[in-house]
Design a protein around this motif. Structure first.
Motif, PDB file in Angstrom:
ATOM      1  N   PRO A  81     143.173  20.628  25.107  1.00  0.00           N
ATOM      2  CA  PRO A  81     142.291  21.584  24.444  1.00  0.00           C
ATOM      3  C   PRO A  81     141.476  21.084  23.263  1.00  0.00           C
ATOM      4  O   PRO A  81     140.394  21.606  23.009  1.00  0.00           O
ATOM      5  CB  PRO A  81     143.254  22.688  23.986  1.00  0.00           C
ATOM      6  N   TYR A  82     141.934  20.072  22.538  1.00  0.00           N
ATOM      7  CA  TYR A  82     141.251  19.735  21.286  1.00  0.00           C
ATOM      8  C   TYR A  82     140.672  18.316  21.226  1.00  0.00           C
ATOM      9  O   TYR A  82     140.290  17.858  20.153  1.00  0.00           O
ATOM     10  CB  TYR A  82     142.193  19.940  20.098  1.00  0.00           C
ATOM     11  N   HIS A 111     136.270  25.158  26.455  1.00  0.00           N
ATOM     12  CA  HIS A 111     137.414  25.952  26.011  1.00  0.00           C
ATOM     13  C   HIS A 111     137.051  27.241  25.282  1.00  0.00           C
ATOM     14  O   HIS A 111     137.948  28.069  25.039  1.00  0.00           O
ATOM     15  CB  HIS A 111     138.319  25.090  25.127  1.00  0.00           C
ATOM     16  N   THR A 113     136.480  30.417  23.044  1.00  0.00           N
ATOM     17  CA  THR A 113     137.205  30.970  21.903  1.00  0.00           C
ATOM     18  C   THR A 113     138.707  30.720  21.964  1.00  0.00           C
ATOM     19  O   THR A 113     139.438  31.149  21.067  1.00  0.00           O
ATOM     20  CB  THR A 113     136.958  32.485  21.790  1.00  0.00           C
ATOM     21  N   THR A 114     139.176  30.024  23.013  1.00  0.00           N
ATOM     22  CA  THR A 114     140.601  29.666  23.026  1.00  0.00           C
ATOM     23  C   THR A 114     140.909  28.609  21.975  1.00  0.00           C
ATOM     24  O   THR A 114     142.073  28.401  21.626  1.00  0.00           O
ATOM     25  CB  THR A 114     141.041  29.152  24.412  1.00  0.00           C
ATOM     26  N   THR A 115     139.872  27.921  21.488  1.00  0.00           N
ATOM     27  CA  THR A 115     140.031  26.994  20.365  1.00  0.00           C
ATOM     28  C   THR A 115     139.064  27.446  19.260  1.00  0.00           C
ATOM     29  O   THR A 115     138.021  26.838  19.041  1.00  0.00           O
ATOM     30  CB  THR A 115     139.733  25.538  20.786  1.00  0.00           C
TER      31      THR A 115
END
Length: 263
Positions: A81-82, A111, A113-115
């Protein structure tokens, strides 16, 4: 409020020397990491090593070159994710805003708004690129997920002030200041917003409060406010912050004195 010096707002995510990405040599040997990675060359391991070297609270292992190298290896796995988020932060610290923006755009496209932190980072990049209206939108998106975050609010105020919207900046600051009444960053930004609005007495009071608050800012506070920046420049960062707050105080005091004499 014509023909005056502009009061200063200090961006909570970065000030001055924070853009000086690490040029300091690290002496800790990392051969064991290279061996482990050759034995197990997975994106997850690469990302873990990247995070280890991109941690300002662990000066012994902080190393942007190694962090970037491992994040690039990890980036082949789009499900992590990051990864592009971290690459964008490093490009930003190196002053390559165009590359940083492309990386954070990719991050958000993958990704969303999940991050939510990625919107914070994009707002910062856009702010330094002079894209203030875009930065405002991205900071607000982040703040929806973390409404009491003082640093994000301070950065939102920064771009609102750059976009000549001091009234909106003041509203944003006053929403969270009761939760962080001794934040030198928020107090300094509030002083600037009030100054821009011509409310000199209130600006002077806020500037004085910021001047008192800055006396208690520690290296740990600075590292928390500027995550990812080289811990070896923390003292320089604090010195630059104190200078900005003092100059703000001086500018506002002179303006108030001049306005009082003109009556």
């Amino acid at each position: 409020m014509k023909n005056r010096h502009i009061a200063r707002v200090v961006c909570a995510a970065i000030i001055g020397v924070a853009l000086l990405w690490s040029a300091f040599p690290r002496t800790v040997p990392y051969a064991y990491e290279d061996v482990r990675y050759r034995l197990d060359p997975t994106p997850a391991r690469a990302f873990a090593y990247g995070e280890r070297h991109f941690n300002a609270t662990d000066p012994a292992h902080y190393d942007l070159v190694r962090a970037e190298n491992f994040f690039e290896k990890a980036a082949i796995d789009l499900s992590l994710p990051y990864v592009n988020h971290e690459l964008a932060r490093i490009s930003f610290l190196k002053g390559d805003f165009a590359k940083a923006l492309a990386q954070i755009d990719l991050q958000i496209s993958l990704h969303g708004t999940t991050t939510p932190n990625s919107y914070y980072v994009r707002g910062l990049i856009e702010g330094f690129m002079g894209r203030y209206a875009d930065a405002v939108k991205d900071y607000k998106t982040y703040i929806e997920a973390d409404p009491t975050n003082w640093a994000a609010t301070n950065d939102l105020a920064w771009v609102l002030l750059k976009d000549k919207r001091p009234a909106e900046a003041l509203v944003a600051i006053d929403k969270v200041l009761p939760l962080w009444p001794h934040s030198a960053w928020l107090l300094n930004s509030r002083a600037t917003a009030l100054f821009e609005l011509g409310r000199l007495k209130e600006a002077n009071a806020a500037a004085r409060a910021a001047t008192e608050a800055i006396k208690n800012v520690t290296e740990a506070d600075w590292l928390q406010a500027y995550p990812g920046n080289d811990p070896l420049i923390a003292q320089q960062g604090i010195a630059a912050f104190k200078k900005a707050v003092e100059e703000n105080m001086h500018t506002i005091s002179l303006a108030l004195e001049k306005s009082t004499k003109g009556r």
